[in-house]
Write a protein that holds these residues in place. Structure first.
Motif, PDB file in Angstrom:
ATOM      1  N   PRO A 533      -7.077  10.257  -7.219  1.00 55.95           N
ATOM      2  CA  PRO A 533      -7.466  10.042  -5.821  1.00 55.95           C
ATOM      3  C   PRO A 533      -7.347   8.547  -5.490  1.00 55.95           C
ATOM      4  O   PRO A 533      -8.021   7.708  -6.094  1.00 55.95           O
ATOM      5  N   LEU A 534      -6.435   8.206  -4.582  1.00 59.40           N
ATOM      6  CA  LEU A 534      -6.160   6.793  -4.303  1.00 59.40           C
ATOM      7  C   LEU A 534      -6.245   6.492  -2.818  1.00 59.40           C
ATOM      8  O   LEU A 534      -5.747   7.255  -1.986  1.00 59.40           O
ATOM      9  N   MET A 535      -6.857   5.362  -2.489  1.00 60.01           N
ATOM     10  CA  MET A 535      -6.843   4.837  -1.137  1.00 60.01           C
ATOM     11  C   MET A 535      -5.630   3.919  -1.004  1.00 60.01           C
ATOM     12  O   MET A 535      -5.511   2.913  -1.711  1.00 60.01           O
ATOM     13  N   CYS A 536      -4.702   4.283  -0.138  1.00 62.35           N
ATOM     14  CA  CYS A 536      -3.489   3.494   0.071  1.00 62.35           C
ATOM     15  C   CYS A 536      -3.676   2.647   1.328  1.00 62.35           C
ATOM     16  O   CYS A 536      -3.726   3.170   2.446  1.00 62.35           O
ATOM     17  N   SER A 537      -3.749   1.357   1.131  1.00 62.21           N
ATOM     18  CA  SER A 537      -4.085   0.451   2.231  1.00 62.21           C
ATOM     19  C   SER A 537      -3.331  -0.859   2.068  1.00 62.21           C
ATOM     20  O   SER A 537      -3.044  -1.289   0.942  1.00 62.21           O
ATOM     21  N   SER A 538      -3.015  -1.507   3.153  1.00 59.32           N
ATOM     22  CA  SER A 538      -2.367  -2.816   3.111  1.00 59.32           C
ATOM     23  C   SER A 538      -3.389  -3.940   2.936  1.00 59.32           C
ATOM     24  O   SER A 538      -3.005  -5.106   2.822  1.00 59.32           O
ATOM     25  N   ILE A 539      -4.677  -3.580   2.924  1.00 56.87           N
ATOM     26  CA  ILE A 539      -5.740  -4.592   2.811  1.00 56.87           C
ATOM     27  C   ILE A 539      -6.304  -4.645   1.396  1.00 56.87           C
ATOM     28  O   ILE A 539      -6.561  -5.725   0.856  1.00 56.87           O
ATOM     29  N   TYR A 540      -6.467  -3.479   0.771  1.00 57.44           N
ATOM     30  CA  TYR A 540      -7.079  -3.414  -0.551  1.00 57.44           C
ATOM     31  C   TYR A 540      -6.052  -2.987  -1.604  1.00 57.44           C
ATOM     32  O   TYR A 540      -5.260  -2.076  -1.368  1.00 57.44           O
ATOM     33  N   PRO A 541      -6.078  -3.644  -2.756  1.00 57.44           N
ATOM     34  CA  PRO A 541      -5.130  -3.281  -3.815  1.00 57.44           C
ATOM     35  C   PRO A 541      -5.494  -1.959  -4.473  1.00 57.44           C
ATOM     36  O   PRO A 541      -6.641  -1.507  -4.430  1.00 57.44           O
ATOM     37  N   ILE A 542      -4.496  -1.341  -5.087  1.00 63.79           N
ATOM     38  CA  ILE A 542      -4.695  -0.148  -5.908  1.00 63.79           C
ATOM     39  C   ILE A 542      -4.829  -0.601  -7.361  1.00 63.79           C
ATOM     40  O   ILE A 542      -4.017  -1.394  -7.855  1.00 63.79           O
ATOM     41  N   GLU A 543      -5.850  -0.111  -8.022  1.00 58.13           N
ATOM     42  CA  GLU A 543      -6.087  -0.471  -9.425  1.00 58.13           C
ATOM     43  C   GLU A 543      -5.723   0.723 -10.310  1.00 58.13           C
ATOM     44  O   GLU A 543      -6.284   1.814 -10.149  1.00 58.13           O
ATOM     45  N   LEU A 544      -4.800   0.520 -11.252  1.00 59.77           N
ATOM     46  CA  LEU A 544      -4.332   1.616 -12.088  1.00 59.77           C
ATOM     47  C   LEU A 544      -4.099   1.151 -13.519  1.00 59.77           C
ATOM     48  O   LEU A 544      -3.721  -0.008 -13.762  1.00 59.77           O
ATOM     49  N   ASP A 545      -4.294   2.063 -14.466  1.00 55.98           N
ATOM     50  CA  ASP A 545      -3.938   1.826 -15.863  1.00 55.98           C
ATOM     51  C   ASP A 545      -2.562   2.449 -16.109  1.00 55.98           C
ATOM     52  O   ASP A 545      -2.383   3.664 -15.971  1.00 55.98           O
ATOM     53  N   VAL A 546      -1.599   1.604 -16.482  1.00 57.78           N
ATOM     54  CA  VAL A 546      -0.225   2.066 -16.680  1.00 57.78           C
ATOM     55  C   VAL A 546       0.073   2.070 -18.179  1.00 57.78           C
ATOM     56  O   VAL A 546      -0.091   1.044 -18.847  1.00 57.78           O
ATOM     57  N   PRO A 547       0.505   3.202 -18.737  1.00 60.69           N
ATOM     58  CA  PRO A 547       0.691   3.308 -20.195  1.00 60.69           C
ATOM     59  C   PRO A 547       1.829   2.442 -20.715  1.00 60.69           C
ATOM     60  O   PRO A 547       2.787   2.128 -20.005  1.00 60.69           O
ATOM     61  N   ALA A 548       1.715   2.066 -21.991  1.00 62.92           N
ATOM     62  CA  ALA A 548       2.744   1.262 -22.661  1.00 62.92           C
ATOM     63  C   ALA A 548       4.063   2.000 -22.715  1.00 62.92           C
ATOM     64  O   ALA A 548       4.101   3.231 -22.865  1.00 62.92           O
ATOM     65  N   PHE A 549       5.161   1.241 -22.619  1.00 67.12           N
ATOM     66  CA  PHE A 549       6.515   1.807 -22.695  1.00 67.12           C
ATOM     67  C   PHE A 549       6.613   3.082 -21.869  1.00 67.12           C
ATOM     68  O   PHE A 549       7.075   4.132 -22.329  1.00 67.12           O
ATOM     69  N   GLY A 550       6.162   3.025 -20.637  1.00 65.58           N
ATOM     70  CA  GLY A 550       6.176   4.203 -19.779  1.00 65.58           C
ATOM     71  C   GLY A 550       5.869   3.829 -18.348  1.00 65.58           C
ATOM     72  O   GLY A 550       6.262   2.770 -17.876  1.00 65.58           O
ATOM     73  N   GLY A 551       5.160   4.690 -17.695  1.00 68.29           N
ATOM     74  CA  GLY A 551       4.846   4.406 -16.311  1.00 68.29           C
ATOM     75  C   GLY A 551       4.087   5.540 -15.667  1.00 68.29           C
ATOM     76  O   GLY A 551       3.732   6.536 -16.306  1.00 68.29           O
ATOM     77  N   LEU A 552       3.832   5.370 -14.381  1.00 70.14           N
ATOM     78  CA  LEU A 552       3.195   6.384 -13.564  1.00 70.14           C
ATOM     79  C   LEU A 552       4.117   6.728 -12.402  1.00 70.14           C
ATOM     80  O   LEU A 552       4.598   5.828 -11.699  1.00 70.14           O
ATOM     81  N   LEU A 553       4.391   8.011 -12.239  1.00 74.96           N
ATOM     82  CA  LEU A 553       5.137   8.502 -11.088  1.00 74.96           C
ATOM     83  C   LEU A 553       4.164   9.372 -10.300  1.00 74.96           C
ATOM     84  O   LEU A 553       3.937  10.539 -10.645  1.00 74.96           O
TER      85      LEU A 553
END
Length: 558
Positions: A533-553
């Motif tokens: 569940p993510l708030m997508c905003s031009s004012i506040y950043p999105i904080e995410l944990d992105v796995p090593a040698f990989g990514g999030l789609l």
């Protein structure tokens, strides 16, 4: 489109792997190794096209004279098997690949039929720049005149010649012209060598086993062109392309296309496509400054993106360049990105898992995620890549270099394991190999089936995060894809450790993609299925944990 490049010489072969081994000692893959099980496994992986590399008959040290095929002098053959790019008959197929060399054409025809029944399309090499030194077709149609048959060899260049010559000089390269035979290889006058060496004395680093083909460019006189009247070489090549198109192939990967005048391609491709409009032409071109010409003048469908995207992602994987350099790569080809063929392995490049590249197949996962999802473009996988093949063999002519030799008879351990006595399944794979194949299978599924990837708009988020605390642009690359009401937020991590990423989506992105600013979204990660569940905003950043040698789609429906 997902192109799977495969050398039939390796596929299915389970030989002894003796360095410099003969065909009898080391064996050779056959057309018949592409069984229904094997082809179904490639469909299951996500492939749409098979590029069968090394189909055309080429020079070899294996003696097929008992089958009516002229023996090649070993002095002008590289390796025991020979180079697939030293073609000696444009109208024939490699007898190595047939169970019965007498019926090699029929066996290849059967392979094409099986491939088409499996739902796959067939690409073969077209090698237009050079031929084997002892080229001579014994399978050409009756009305066809052989290359060089009508040449005036007293001229270094003549617009009606098929080859270039070094008048009054014998061919005398810096190699052993005897090579164990009773008589030496002789050629008089010497023909120019395939890599534009217009000397009678090519050295061992030249393509000395090949002869340069003349398309009407006088390289000895300032590269002056003689295209009118149309050179005889052009008509000969048109006949060859139409022969194989009529045979049923679905496309051609054109070797060293940039060494052939772009005017020829602009002449021949439309003529072939007037008979076969769905045929695909893929160009091996290494000069980015010429990409536009080969697409718009040469009429190619696809170009290798070696000098741009391949070089960039490799440098990032190896830690030599920042991930942010990818922005310059897509910008350089943005007007024709759909024509760029992305890859991270092929027969010319070192294996990802080799000691000469990443040393670990998983280090390439983020690179492949970028190549497969960033733009609307096809991708290519090299046989064994999906199993983490290392290519760390000393085969013979090809030394230990992280590649699988195209010159020697050999088998590939990872493919032998997957063959599993003809079952072509994962039962004999290691846990690591299964994991690698699972990654590629899911990635190719995303590449083909996700609407935002297949046809969506692209917005690069890197520029808005370059100097942000919590976003390391040397290791993290971020972008958005959007098509209709489907949106994909992509964060790719080239680092070997998990990263906490603080990502800012700029107001410009919301405006360009027609997205609502400041809205909560439920997003699904396409590899893991995890819900975010993510708030997508031009004012506040999105904080995410992105796995090593990989990514999030992260996919959402808006």
């Amino acid at each position: 489109m997902v192109i799977y490049q495969v050398l039939p010489r390796y596929f299915g072969n389970e030989g002894k792997n003796i360095p410099n081994g003969s065909l009898i000692e080391n064996g050779c893959g056959k057309f018949n190794d592409f069984t229904s099980n094997a082809l179904d496994a490639l469909v299951d992986l996500g492939c749409t096209h098979l590029w069968f590399t090394g189909i055309l008959e080429h020079a070899t040290k294996t003696d097929y004279s008992t089958f009516g095929i002229r023996k090649d002098h070993p002095a002008v053959v590289k390796g025991r098997a020979g180079s697939p790019y030293a073609v000696k008959d444009y109208y024939d197929v490699d007898p190595d690949l047939a169970q019965d060399p007498i019926h090699r054409i029929e066996e290849f025809k059967d392979l094409m039929a099986r491939t088409h029944r499996a739902g796959l399309k067939v690409l073969i090499d077209f090698v237009p720049n050079h031929v084997a030194r002892q080229y001579g077709s014994d399978q050409k149609p009756e009305a066809v005149r052989d290359f060089g048959a009508d040449d005036r060899s007293s001229f270094g260049f003549h617009q009606d010649n098929n080859f270039y010559y070094v008048p009054e000089q014998p061919f005398s390269p810096s190699i052993d012209l005897w090579a164990g035979e009773a008589v030496p290889y002789e050629e008089f006058p010497a023909k120019a060598t395939g890599n534009n060496c217009f000397s009678a004395q090519p050295n061992v680093d030249d393509w000395y086993e090949t002869v340069k083909i003349n398309y009407g460019v006088d390289y000895m006189n300032g590269s002056k062109t003689h295209f009118y009247p149309v050179p005889t070489t052009w008509f000969k090549m048109l006949d060859i392309l139409l022969y194989w198109a009529n045979f049923g192939v679905d496309g051609f990967r054109c070797d060293m296309a940039e060494m052939v005048p772009v005017e020829f391609w602009g002449w021949v491709i439309p003529r072939v496509k007037s008979h076969h409009p769905d045929l695909i032409f893929v160009a091996e071109v290494y000069q980015p400054s010429r990409y536009w010409d080969y697409i718009h003048v040469g009429k190619f469908d696809l170009l290798y993106d070696k000098e741009g995207m391949y070089n960039a992602v490799r440098a990032i994987v190896e830690g030599h360049q920042p991930a942010s350099n990818l922005s310059g790569c897509w910008q350089a080809v943005n007007d024709y990105s759909k024509n760029m063929l992305h890859f991270l392995e092929n027969h010319d490049e070192q294996r990802i898992a080799s000691d000469f590249f990443a040393g670990n197949p998983q280090k390439a996962f983020p690179a492949m995620m970028v190549l497969a999802t960033m733009k609307i473009n096809p991708i290519m996988i090299y046989a064994g890549q999906e199993l983490g093949e290392r290519g760390m063999y000393t085969e013979g002519f090809s030394g230990l270099d992280g590649r699988n030799s195209i010159f020697d008879y050999w088998s590939i351990e990872s493919l032998v394991a997957f063959k599993n006595n003809g079952l072509w399944n994962e039962d004999q794979l290691t846990a690591e190999q299964k994991g690698i194949r699972s990654f590629y299978k899911r990635l190719l599924e995303i590449h083909q089936k996700e609407k935002a990837v297949r046809e969506g708009e692209f917005f690069d988020l890197e520029y808005a995060n370059l100097d942000r605390s919590g976003f390391d642009a040397t290791k993290i690359y971020a972008f958005i894809r959007k098509a209709g009401n489907e949106c994909l937020l992509c964060l790719i991590n080239f680092d070997g450790v998990d990263r906490k990423v603080s990502l800012m989506i700029p107001k410009h992105a919301f405006d360009c993609l027609n997205l609502e600013d400041g809205r909560q979204h439920t997003m699904t990660e396409l590899f893991s299925g995890q819900i975010y569940p993510l708030m997508c905003s031009s004012i506040y950043p999105i904080e995410l944990d992105v796995p090593a040698f990989g990514g999030l789609l992260l996919k959402c429906i808006i």
